[in-house]
Scaffold this motif. Structure first.
Motif, PDB file in Angstrom:
ATOM      1  N   TYR A 186       0.841  -1.190   0.000  1.00  0.00           N
ATOM      2  CA  TYR A 186       0.000   0.000   0.000  1.00  0.00           C
ATOM      3  C   TYR A 186       0.878   1.242   0.000  1.00  0.00           C
ATOM      4  O   TYR A 186       1.900   1.295   0.676  1.00  0.00           O
ATOM      5  CB  TYR A 186      -0.908  -0.001   1.229  1.00  0.00           C
ATOM      6  N   GLN A 187       0.462   2.273  -0.761  1.00  0.00           N
ATOM      7  CA  GLN A 187       1.215   3.531  -0.792  1.00  0.00           C
ATOM      8  C   GLN A 187       0.990   4.349   0.478  1.00  0.00           C
ATOM      9  O   GLN A 187       1.848   5.116   0.884  1.00  0.00           O
ATOM     10  CB  GLN A 187       0.833   4.366  -2.029  1.00  0.00           C
ATOM     11  N   ILE A 188      -0.168   4.188   1.098  1.00  0.00           N
ATOM     12  CA  ILE A 188      -0.450   4.844   2.375  1.00  0.00           C
ATOM     13  C   ILE A 188      -0.953   3.776   3.331  1.00  0.00           C
ATOM     14  O   ILE A 188      -1.823   2.976   2.981  1.00  0.00           O
ATOM     15  CB  ILE A 188      -1.525   5.947   2.231  1.00  0.00           C
ATOM     16  N   SER A 189      -0.388   3.741   4.522  1.00  0.00           N
ATOM     17  CA  SER A 189      -0.798   2.771   5.537  1.00  0.00           C
ATOM     18  C   SER A 189      -0.690   3.446   6.896  1.00  0.00           C
ATOM     19  O   SER A 189       0.396   3.866   7.301  1.00  0.00           O
ATOM     20  CB  SER A 189       0.099   1.532   5.475  1.00  0.00           C
ATOM     21  N   VAL A 190      -1.831   3.597   7.583  1.00  0.00           N
ATOM     22  CA  VAL A 190      -1.852   4.279   8.871  1.00  0.00           C
ATOM     23  C   VAL A 190      -2.696   3.488   9.855  1.00  0.00           C
ATOM     24  O   VAL A 190      -3.458   2.600   9.475  1.00  0.00           O
ATOM     25  CB  VAL A 190      -2.406   5.721   8.755  1.00  0.00           C
ATOM     26  N   THR A 191      -2.549   3.839  11.113  1.00  0.00           N
ATOM     27  CA  THR A 191      -3.405   3.310  12.166  1.00  0.00           C
ATOM     28  C   THR A 191      -4.220   4.474  12.702  1.00  0.00           C
ATOM     29  O   THR A 191      -3.670   5.530  13.023  1.00  0.00           O
ATOM     30  CB  THR A 191      -2.556   2.690  13.294  1.00  0.00           C
ATOM     31  N   ASP A 192      -5.542   4.293  12.763  1.00  0.00           N
ATOM     32  CA  ASP A 192      -6.414   5.349  13.251  1.00  0.00           C
ATOM     33  C   ASP A 192      -7.672   4.709  13.818  1.00  0.00           C
ATOM     34  O   ASP A 192      -8.222   3.780  13.227  1.00  0.00           O
ATOM     35  CB  ASP A 192      -6.789   6.322  12.124  1.00  0.00           C
ATOM     36  N   SER A 193      -8.122   5.205  14.949  1.00  0.00           N
ATOM     37  CA  SER A 193      -9.316   4.644  15.585  1.00  0.00           C
ATOM     38  C   SER A 193     -10.455   5.657  15.660  1.00  0.00           C
ATOM     39  O   SER A 193     -11.433   5.429  16.355  1.00  0.00           O
ATOM     40  CB  SER A 193      -8.973   4.151  16.992  1.00  0.00           C
TER      41      SER A 193
END
Length: 176
Positions: free
Chosen positions: A161-168
């Protein structure tokens, strides 16, 4: 992951999208969602009015986990933009959810979160969109993992993936 639906947009040119799969949520002046050469065509309407939108939402139930893959082509050189939402709120899809945003004449693809109409960029990737070129994108939202990849279909899907984040911030089920 469970497959909720696919749409091949099979039908007569000019016919409406399958109402079993799609609900219209925005209709700008002259906006439409029709079938053209077995592809879904969304037309935002009058180009002179930048507030015009055409929005289509999955007509089934809401989900918290998504791996949404879609293909798209900008067929004119006019400015335009597209957003692809997951976990979109039921009251107004612009209000809460995660979304990919890209502009036809831009050079980046952005991943945002929206919480009660407050938008925050989660990341971007350099990406330029050419007229009459088919692209694919995958938006992945499972638990707190939010990811995006985009590519021209004339090439191979990127391995990562070009963008991979953690967010809740947006955990509730919503629409695509």
């Amino acid at each position: 992951m469970t497959t909720y639906f696919t749409d091949t947009f099979t039908g007569t040119n000019g016919a409406a999208w399958n109402s079993s799969n799609w609900t219209s949520i925005f209709n700008g002046t002259g906006a439409s969602a029709t079938i053209q050469s077995n592809k879904g065509r969304a037309n935002a309407g009058t180009v002179a009015d930048p507030s015009n939108k055409k929005g289509m939402r999955y007509a089934g139930s809401t989900h918290a986990d998504y791996e949404l893959t879609t293909k798209f082509t900008f067929t004119t050189s006019n400015d335009g933009a597209m957003e692809i939402w997951v976990r979109a709120s039921t009251a107004d899809p612009d209000g809460t959810g995660y979304f990919l945003s890209m502009a036809k004449n831009g050079s980046t693809c952005q991943l945002y979160k929206a919480v009660n109409y407050t938008y925050t960029s989660l990341g971007s990737t350099a990406f330029t969109i050419a007229t009459n070129t088919e692209y694919a994108c995958k938006v992945y939202a499972v638990g707190t993992s939010i990811k995006l990849k985009i590519w021209a279909t004339s090439g191979s899907e990127p391995g990562s993936y070009q963008i991979s984040v953690t967010d809740s911030s947006v955990a509730a089920a919503g629409y695509a």
